[in-house]
Design a protein around this motif. Sequence first.
Motif, PDB file in Angstrom:
ATOM      1  N   LYS A 133      10.371   4.011   0.174  1.00  0.00           N
ATOM      2  CA  LYS A 133       8.947   4.248   0.435  1.00  0.00           C
ATOM      3  C   LYS A 133       8.391   5.191  -0.628  1.00  0.00           C
ATOM      4  O   LYS A 133       9.097   6.062  -1.129  1.00  0.00           O
ATOM      5  CB  LYS A 133       8.737   4.878   1.825  1.00  0.00           C
ATOM      6  N   ASN A 134       7.121   5.017  -0.971  1.00  0.00           N
ATOM      7  CA  ASN A 134       6.493   5.920  -1.942  1.00  0.00           C
ATOM      8  C   ASN A 134       4.991   6.031  -1.668  1.00  0.00           C
ATOM      9  O   ASN A 134       4.406   5.178  -1.000  1.00  0.00           O
ATOM     10  CB  ASN A 134       6.761   5.471  -3.381  1.00  0.00           C
ATOM     11  N   ILE A 135       4.388   7.068  -2.200  1.00  0.00           N
ATOM     12  CA  ILE A 135       2.989   7.364  -1.904  1.00  0.00           C
ATOM     13  C   ILE A 135       2.038   6.304  -2.462  1.00  0.00           C
ATOM     14  O   ILE A 135       1.021   5.991  -1.846  1.00  0.00           O
ATOM     15  CB  ILE A 135       2.596   8.788  -2.388  1.00  0.00           C
ATOM     16  N   ASP A 136       2.367   5.708  -3.614  1.00  0.00           N
ATOM     17  CA  ASP A 136       1.486   4.672  -4.183  1.00  0.00           C
ATOM     18  C   ASP A 136       1.419   3.456  -3.257  1.00  0.00           C
ATOM     19  O   ASP A 136       0.330   2.946  -2.971  1.00  0.00           O
ATOM     20  CB  ASP A 136       1.963   4.249  -5.577  1.00  0.00           C
ATOM     21  N   GLU A 137       2.589   3.003  -2.803  1.00  0.00           N
ATOM     22  CA  GLU A 137       2.605   1.845  -1.913  1.00  0.00           C
ATOM     23  C   GLU A 137       1.975   2.202  -0.556  1.00  0.00           C
ATOM     24  O   GLU A 137       1.297   1.375   0.062  1.00  0.00           O
ATOM     25  CB  GLU A 137       4.023   1.315  -1.719  1.00  0.00           C
ATOM     26  N   CYS A 138       2.163   3.438  -0.125  1.00  0.00           N
ATOM     27  CA  CYS A 138       1.534   3.898   1.118  1.00  0.00           C
ATOM     28  C   CYS A 138       0.015   3.784   1.005  1.00  0.00           C
ATOM     29  O   CYS A 138      -0.647   3.267   1.911  1.00  0.00           O
ATOM     30  CB  CYS A 138       1.944   5.345   1.399  1.00  0.00           C
ATOM     31  N   CYS A 139      -0.537   4.236  -0.104  1.00  0.00           N
ATOM     32  CA  CYS A 139      -1.997   4.147  -0.306  1.00  0.00           C
ATOM     33  C   CYS A 139      -2.440   2.690  -0.376  1.00  0.00           C
ATOM     34  O   CYS A 139      -3.507   2.345   0.144  1.00  0.00           O
ATOM     35  CB  CYS A 139      -2.399   4.913  -1.565  1.00  0.00           C
ATOM     36  N   ASN A 140      -1.637   1.834  -0.995  1.00  0.00           N
ATOM     37  CA  ASN A 140      -1.955   0.402  -1.024  1.00  0.00           C
ATOM     38  C   ASN A 140      -2.000  -0.161   0.399  1.00  0.00           C
ATOM     39  O   ASN A 140      -2.860  -0.972   0.735  1.00  0.00           O
ATOM     40  CB  ASN A 140      -0.929  -0.375  -1.854  1.00  0.00           C
ATOM     41  N   TYR A 141      -1.047   0.274   1.231  1.00  0.00           N
ATOM     42  CA  TYR A 141      -0.993  -0.184   2.622  1.00  0.00           C
ATOM     43  C   TYR A 141      -2.239   0.281   3.379  1.00  0.00           C
ATOM     44  O   TYR A 141      -2.850  -0.494   4.128  1.00  0.00           O
ATOM     45  CB  TYR A 141       0.282   0.323   3.308  1.00  0.00           C
ATOM     46  N   GLU A 194       7.728   2.267   9.602  1.00  0.00           N
ATOM     47  CA  GLU A 194       8.203   0.873   9.684  1.00  0.00           C
ATOM     48  C   GLU A 194       8.928   0.449   8.413  1.00  0.00           C
ATOM     49  O   GLU A 194       8.355   0.467   7.326  1.00  0.00           O
ATOM     50  CB  GLU A 194       7.019  -0.073   9.935  1.00  0.00           C
ATOM     51  N   ASP A 195      10.196   0.046   8.568  1.00  0.00           N
ATOM     52  CA  ASP A 195      10.981  -0.386   7.408  1.00  0.00           C
ATOM     53  C   ASP A 195      10.549  -1.743   6.859  1.00  0.00           C
ATOM     54  O   ASP A 195      10.796  -2.049   5.699  1.00  0.00           O
ATOM     55  CB  ASP A 195      12.476  -0.433   7.765  1.00  0.00           C
ATOM     56  N   ASP A 196       9.936  -2.575   7.689  1.00  0.00           N
ATOM     57  CA  ASP A 196       9.573  -3.918   7.224  1.00  0.00           C
ATOM     58  C   ASP A 196       8.258  -3.953   6.443  1.00  0.00           C
ATOM     59  O   ASP A 196       7.856  -5.004   5.948  1.00  0.00           O
ATOM     60  CB  ASP A 196       9.526  -4.906   8.396  1.00  0.00           C
ATOM     61  N   ILE A 197       7.589  -2.830   6.299  1.00  0.00           N
ATOM     62  CA  ILE A 197       6.373  -2.779   5.476  1.00  0.00           C
ATOM     63  C   ILE A 197       6.820  -2.419   4.062  1.00  0.00           C
ATOM     64  O   ILE A 197       7.243  -1.305   3.784  1.00  0.00           O
ATOM     65  CB  ILE A 197       5.374  -1.736   6.000  1.00  0.00           C
ATOM     66  N   LYS A 198       6.718  -3.407   3.166  1.00  0.00           N
ATOM     67  CA  LYS A 198       7.127  -3.165   1.776  1.00  0.00           C
ATOM     68  C   LYS A 198       6.443  -4.167   0.855  1.00  0.00           C
ATOM     69  O   LYS A 198       5.850  -5.142   1.310  1.00  0.00           O
ATOM     70  CB  LYS A 198       8.641  -3.244   1.637  1.00  0.00           C
ATOM     71  N   ASN A 199       6.543  -3.891  -0.426  1.00  0.00           N
ATOM     72  CA  ASN A 199       5.960  -4.744  -1.464  1.00  0.00           C
ATOM     73  C   ASN A 199       4.470  -5.005  -1.234  1.00  0.00           C
ATOM     74  O   ASN A 199       4.010  -6.134  -1.299  1.00  0.00           O
ATOM     75  CB  ASN A 199       6.717  -6.067  -1.583  1.00  0.00           C
ATOM     76  N   PRO A 242      -1.506  -3.675  -4.799  1.00  0.00           N
ATOM     77  CA  PRO A 242      -2.730  -2.863  -4.831  1.00  0.00           C
ATOM     78  C   PRO A 242      -3.938  -3.669  -4.373  1.00  0.00           C
ATOM     79  O   PRO A 242      -4.027  -4.862  -4.619  1.00  0.00           O
ATOM     80  CB  PRO A 242      -2.866  -2.474  -6.305  1.00  0.00           C
ATOM     81  N   ILE A 243      -4.849  -3.003  -3.698  1.00  0.00           N
ATOM     82  CA  ILE A 243      -6.079  -3.610  -3.188  1.00  0.00           C
ATOM     83  C   ILE A 243      -7.250  -2.956  -3.918  1.00  0.00           C
ATOM     84  O   ILE A 243      -7.303  -1.741  -4.053  1.00  0.00           O
ATOM     85  CB  ILE A 243      -6.237  -3.350  -1.665  1.00  0.00           C
TER      86      ILE A 243
END
Length: 170
Positions: free
Chosen positions: A34-42, A70-75, A78-79
Amino acid sequence: MKTSDAFKETIKNYLDNRAAQDELFAANYKKENKNIDECCNYVMKCAKEGGFSGYTDEEVFGWAVHYYDEDDIKNISPISGKVIINRAVELTDDEKVKAKEMAFKAEKDKYIPEVKEELKKTISLTPEEIAEAKEEAKKLAISEALEKMKSKKKAEAKEQKPEEVQPSLF
């Protein structure tokens, strides 16, 4: 599209504080996948899917926490979108006074044309009164110009006045 630094910083600050206070979340927050960039994308994805143009802090931060839980939230790609972040700004007393003065002037300036139009409707001058006002204005302008010229000539005369010579005692 890259997430704005201010948005990322706001989300990260919240998550850092949450991890410091909640041991269970702290463990999820440390996940290597997990990382903050992907978190912001989510978060952006959730906002877009929600279909509204504004969300509460609780909703936005809730999505960020959910991403780490949630482990299944990935990839998450960017929006594209625009984010407005509410931040409290602390002003000095001088800045507050200046801001108040600027707001007052802006509000006053907004009504000047309206007031001028209203005055035109309520005040009517005869052509003779208008001519008289113009003459008075000309006289006043000439009088002020003459006074300035006199003051200037006096100042020049003082500068050119020769110094008095003291008789020598020797």
